[in-house]
Design a protein around this motif. Sequence first.
Motif, PDB file in Angstrom:
ATOM      1  N   MET A   1       0.787  -1.133   0.000  1.00 15.30           N
ATOM      2  CA  MET A   1       0.000   0.000   0.000  1.00 15.30           C
ATOM      3  C   MET A   1       0.806   1.159   0.000  1.00 15.30           C
ATOM      4  O   MET A   1       1.687   1.250   0.683  1.00 15.30           O
ATOM      5  N   ARG A   2       0.431   2.137  -0.427  1.00 21.52           N
ATOM      6  CA  ARG A   2       1.238   3.319  -0.659  1.00 21.52           C
ATOM      7  C   ARG A   2       0.504   4.507  -0.086  1.00 21.52           C
ATOM      8  O   ARG A   2      -0.117   5.263  -0.781  1.00 21.52           O
ATOM      9  N   SER A   3       0.464   4.681   1.199  1.00 19.73           N
ATOM     10  CA  SER A   3      -0.357   5.608   1.941  1.00 19.73           C
ATOM     11  C   SER A   3       0.117   7.037   1.788  1.00 19.73           C
ATOM     12  O   SER A   3       1.259   7.282   1.541  1.00 19.73           O
ATOM     13  N   LEU A   4      -0.783   7.956   2.007  1.00 16.91           N
ATOM     14  CA  LEU A   4      -0.500   9.363   1.737  1.00 16.91           C
ATOM     15  C   LEU A   4       0.403  10.016   2.751  1.00 16.91           C
ATOM     16  O   LEU A   4       1.305  10.731   2.396  1.00 16.91           O
ATOM     17  N   THR A   5       0.198   9.797   4.037  1.00 17.16           N
ATOM     18  CA  THR A   5       0.848  10.676   5.010  1.00 17.16           C
ATOM     19  C   THR A   5       1.114   9.994   6.329  1.00 17.16           C
ATOM     20  O   THR A   5       0.505   8.994   6.633  1.00 17.16           O
ATOM     21  N   CYS A   6       2.043  10.512   7.113  1.00 14.88           N
ATOM     22  CA  CYS A   6       2.238  10.047   8.490  1.00 14.88           C
ATOM     23  C   CYS A   6       0.984  10.392   9.270  1.00 14.88           C
ATOM     24  O   CYS A   6       0.439  11.448   9.130  1.00 14.88           O
TER      25      CYS A   6
ATOM     26  N   GLY B   1       0.767  -6.824   4.104  1.00 16.76           N
ATOM     27  CA  GLY B   1      -0.550  -7.424   4.159  1.00 16.76           C
ATOM     28  C   GLY B   1      -1.400  -7.245   2.917  1.00 16.76           C
ATOM     29  O   GLY B   1      -0.960  -6.764   1.877  1.00 16.76           O
ATOM     30  N   HIS B   2      -2.666  -7.634   3.053  1.00 19.36           N
ATOM     31  CA  HIS B   2      -3.603  -7.664   1.935  1.00 19.36           C
ATOM     32  C   HIS B   2      -3.803  -6.309   1.276  1.00 19.36           C
ATOM     33  O   HIS B   2      -3.987  -6.227   0.064  1.00 19.36           O
ATOM     34  N   THR B   3      -3.812  -5.248   2.069  1.00 22.01           N
ATOM     35  CA  THR B   3      -4.056  -3.920   1.496  1.00 22.01           C
ATOM     36  C   THR B   3      -2.855  -2.994   1.642  1.00 22.01           C
ATOM     37  O   THR B   3      -2.970  -1.794   1.425  1.00 22.01           O
ATOM     38  N   GLN B   4      -1.710  -3.566   2.022  1.00 18.95           N
ATOM     39  CA  GLN B   4      -0.441  -2.856   1.985  1.00 18.95           C
ATOM     40  C   GLN B   4      -0.398  -1.637   2.908  1.00 18.95           C
ATOM     41  O   GLN B   4      -0.192  -0.498   2.476  1.00 18.95           O
ATOM     42  N   PHE B   5      -0.562  -1.886   4.190  1.00 18.22           N
ATOM     43  CA  PHE B   5      -0.425  -0.837   5.193  1.00 18.22           C
ATOM     44  C   PHE B   5       1.040  -0.489   5.403  1.00 18.22           C
ATOM     45  O   PHE B   5       1.875  -1.384   5.578  1.00 18.22           O
ATOM     46  N   LEU B   6       1.357   0.787   5.451  1.00 14.27           N
ATOM     47  CA  LEU B   6       2.652   1.177   5.981  1.00 14.27           C
ATOM     48  C   LEU B   6       2.657   0.894   7.486  1.00 14.27           C
ATOM     49  O   LEU B   6       1.614   0.999   8.144  1.00 14.27           O
ATOM     50  N   PRO B   7       3.801   0.511   8.046  1.00  4.78           N
ATOM     51  CA  PRO B   7       3.825   0.042   9.438  1.00  4.78           C
ATOM     52  C   PRO B   7       3.299   1.041  10.462  1.00  4.78           C
ATOM     53  O   PRO B   7       2.646   0.640  11.431  1.00  4.78           O
ATOM     54  N   GLY B   8       3.573   2.339  10.282  1.00  7.11           N
ATOM     55  CA  GLY B   8       3.043   3.318  11.226  1.00  7.11           C
ATOM     56  C   GLY B   8       1.527   3.339  11.210  1.00  7.11           C
ATOM     57  O   GLY B   8       0.869   3.423  12.256  1.00  7.11           O
ATOM     58  N   ASN B   9       0.941   3.236  10.017  1.00  6.45           N
ATOM     59  CA  ASN B   9      -0.520   3.155   9.896  1.00  6.45           C
ATOM     60  C   ASN B   9      -1.043   1.881  10.541  1.00  6.45           C
ATOM     61  O   ASN B   9      -2.099   1.871  11.179  1.00  6.45           O
ATOM     62  N   ALA B  10      -0.308   0.796  10.336  1.00  7.38           N
ATOM     63  CA  ALA B  10      -0.716  -0.487  10.904  1.00  7.38           C
ATOM     64  C   ALA B  10      -0.794  -0.415  12.424  1.00  7.38           C
ATOM     65  O   ALA B  10      -1.716  -0.962  13.041  1.00  7.38           O
ATOM     66  N   MET B  11       0.159   0.268  13.023  1.00 13.38           N
ATOM     67  CA  MET B  11       0.175   0.404  14.481  1.00 13.38           C
ATOM     68  C   MET B  11      -1.065   1.130  14.983  1.00 13.38           C
ATOM     69  O   MET B  11      -1.615   0.804  16.032  1.00 13.38           O
ATOM     70  N   ILE B  12      -1.508   2.114  14.243  1.00 12.74           N
ATOM     71  CA  ILE B  12      -2.591   2.981  14.737  1.00 12.74           C
ATOM     72  C   ILE B  12      -3.984   2.465  14.371  1.00 12.74           C
ATOM     73  O   ILE B  12      -4.903   2.535  15.177  1.00 12.74           O
TER      74      ILE B  12
ATOM     75  N   ILE C   1      -9.578  -1.312  -3.403  1.00 16.86           N
ATOM     76  CA  ILE C   1      -8.265  -1.159  -2.770  1.00 16.86           C
ATOM     77  C   ILE C   1      -7.564  -2.515  -2.687  1.00 16.86           C
ATOM     78  O   ILE C   1      -6.377  -2.639  -3.031  1.00 16.86           O
ATOM     79  N   HIS C   2      -8.288  -3.538  -2.258  1.00 17.12           N
ATOM     80  CA  HIS C   2      -7.711  -4.884  -2.136  1.00 17.12           C
ATOM     81  C   HIS C   2      -7.200  -5.375  -3.492  1.00 17.12           C
ATOM     82  O   HIS C   2      -6.095  -5.910  -3.605  1.00 17.12           O
ATOM     83  N   GLY C   3      -8.011  -5.164  -4.529  1.00 15.63           N
ATOM     84  CA  GLY C   3      -7.599  -5.590  -5.862  1.00 15.63           C
ATOM     85  C   GLY C   3      -6.428  -4.799  -6.397  1.00 15.63           C
ATOM     86  O   GLY C   3      -5.497  -5.357  -6.996  1.00 15.63           O
ATOM     87  N   MET C   4      -6.451  -3.503  -6.175  1.00 20.41           N
ATOM     88  CA  MET C   4      -5.375  -2.648  -6.672  1.00 20.41           C
ATOM     89  C   MET C   4      -4.063  -2.949  -5.955  1.00 20.41           C
ATOM     90  O   MET C   4      -2.990  -3.009  -6.585  1.00 20.41           O
ATOM     91  N   GLU C   5      -4.118  -3.140  -4.667  1.00 19.66           N
ATOM     92  CA  GLU C   5      -2.883  -3.262  -3.892  1.00 19.66           C
ATOM     93  C   GLU C   5      -2.192  -4.613  -4.075  1.00 19.66           C
ATOM     94  O   GLU C   5      -0.977  -4.666  -4.211  1.00 19.66           O
ATOM     95  N   THR C   6      -2.956  -5.701  -4.016  1.00 19.84           N
ATOM     96  CA  THR C   6      -2.305  -7.024  -4.018  1.00 19.84           C
ATOM     97  C   THR C   6      -2.988  -8.041  -4.918  1.00 19.84           C
ATOM     98  O   THR C   6      -2.736  -9.242  -4.778  1.00 19.84           O
ATOM     99  N   GLY C   7      -3.852  -7.582  -5.844  1.00 22.73           N
ATOM    100  CA  GLY C   7      -4.577  -8.557  -6.646  1.00 22.73           C
ATOM    101  C   GLY C   7      -5.386  -9.498  -5.775  1.00 22.73           C
ATOM    102  O   GLY C   7      -5.397 -10.705  -5.979  1.00 22.73           O
ATOM    103  N   PHE C   8      -6.044  -8.931  -4.755  1.00 25.91           N
ATOM    104  CA  PHE C   8      -6.867  -9.679  -3.797  1.00 25.91           C
ATOM    105  C   PHE C   8      -6.038 -10.692  -3.016  1.00 25.91           C
ATOM    106  O   PHE C   8      -6.479 -11.813  -2.753  1.00 25.91           O
ATOM    107  N   GLY C   9      -4.854 -10.270  -2.647  1.00 24.84           N
ATOM    108  CA  GLY C   9      -4.006 -11.111  -1.812  1.00 24.84           C
ATOM    109  C   GLY C   9      -3.134 -12.087  -2.573  1.00 24.84           C
ATOM    110  O   GLY C   9      -2.389 -12.861  -1.959  1.00 24.84           O
TER     111      GLY C   9
END
Length: 265
Positions: free
Chosen positions: A1-6, A184-195, A122-130
């Motif tokens: 995933m390619r998230s926008l911001t901290c 993961g499935h939708t490509q969380f950046l780790p800081g986002n994953a924590m929150i 989002i799931h399809g775009m990020e990882t082709g549904f995993g």
Amino acid sequence: MRSLTCLALILSLAAPLAAQAASCGNTSAGFEAWKQDFDKQARKAGVKNKGRQALAGAQYANRTIAADRNQKSFKYTLDKFMRIRGADTIVTQGRKRKARNANFYAALERQYGVPSGVLLAIHGMETGFGNFMGDSQVVSAIVTLAYDCRRSEFFIPHAIGALKLVDQGAITPATLGAKHGELGHTQFLPGNAMIYGVDATGDGRVDFYNLTDALASTANFLRQKGWKPGKGYQPGEPNFTVIKQWNAATVYQQSIAIMGARIDG
């Protein structure tokens, strides 16, 4: 995933960590020395022994740097971007998945207010549904980007997040994700994953490689970023600004909005 911001809750960490950081670098030459200094910052930020050991073992990720320097697809026209990313296939597969698991997606929408089509797009775009969740070690990738001068300040909080995820047992130093450390499935950046991570299965841990946890976490991210249940998400509508929080690229944002509407349509 390619998230926008901290994220809001780790922005408070970003400034002091960046201010204290050892000199960044544009090659692998100073990486090991930088890690030793970064270890002190990580400890002050609450990273424990397992996370610090993961930092010590992180390798300079050349493929991550190469990918970071070569992100051409986001410069394409919308039509070309959608064609290259397989939008028609994502829509077709998204409709099938929604039909097969209608109760699951309906429950997510009831709880978070985010339509199924958006989550499936989002799931399809990020990882082709995993089907492909990455082949780069998350910790090494994100630590390399925290060291790299190009966007060090952005990635430092995410590197801290990755090390804390190791402490929690959510990932290990060997966990694979995308080249920018998304997981993961939708490509969380780790800081986002924590929150924004949600233990939707109730097993006591947040597992971004489990579909239920991953999609609940994605819905939670969007809701916490301001998603308004029942409101539109096309350009100019209230929830399109929330899609922008997921990814900074305009063609990506537009693609999610278009595919989501087609899946739900």
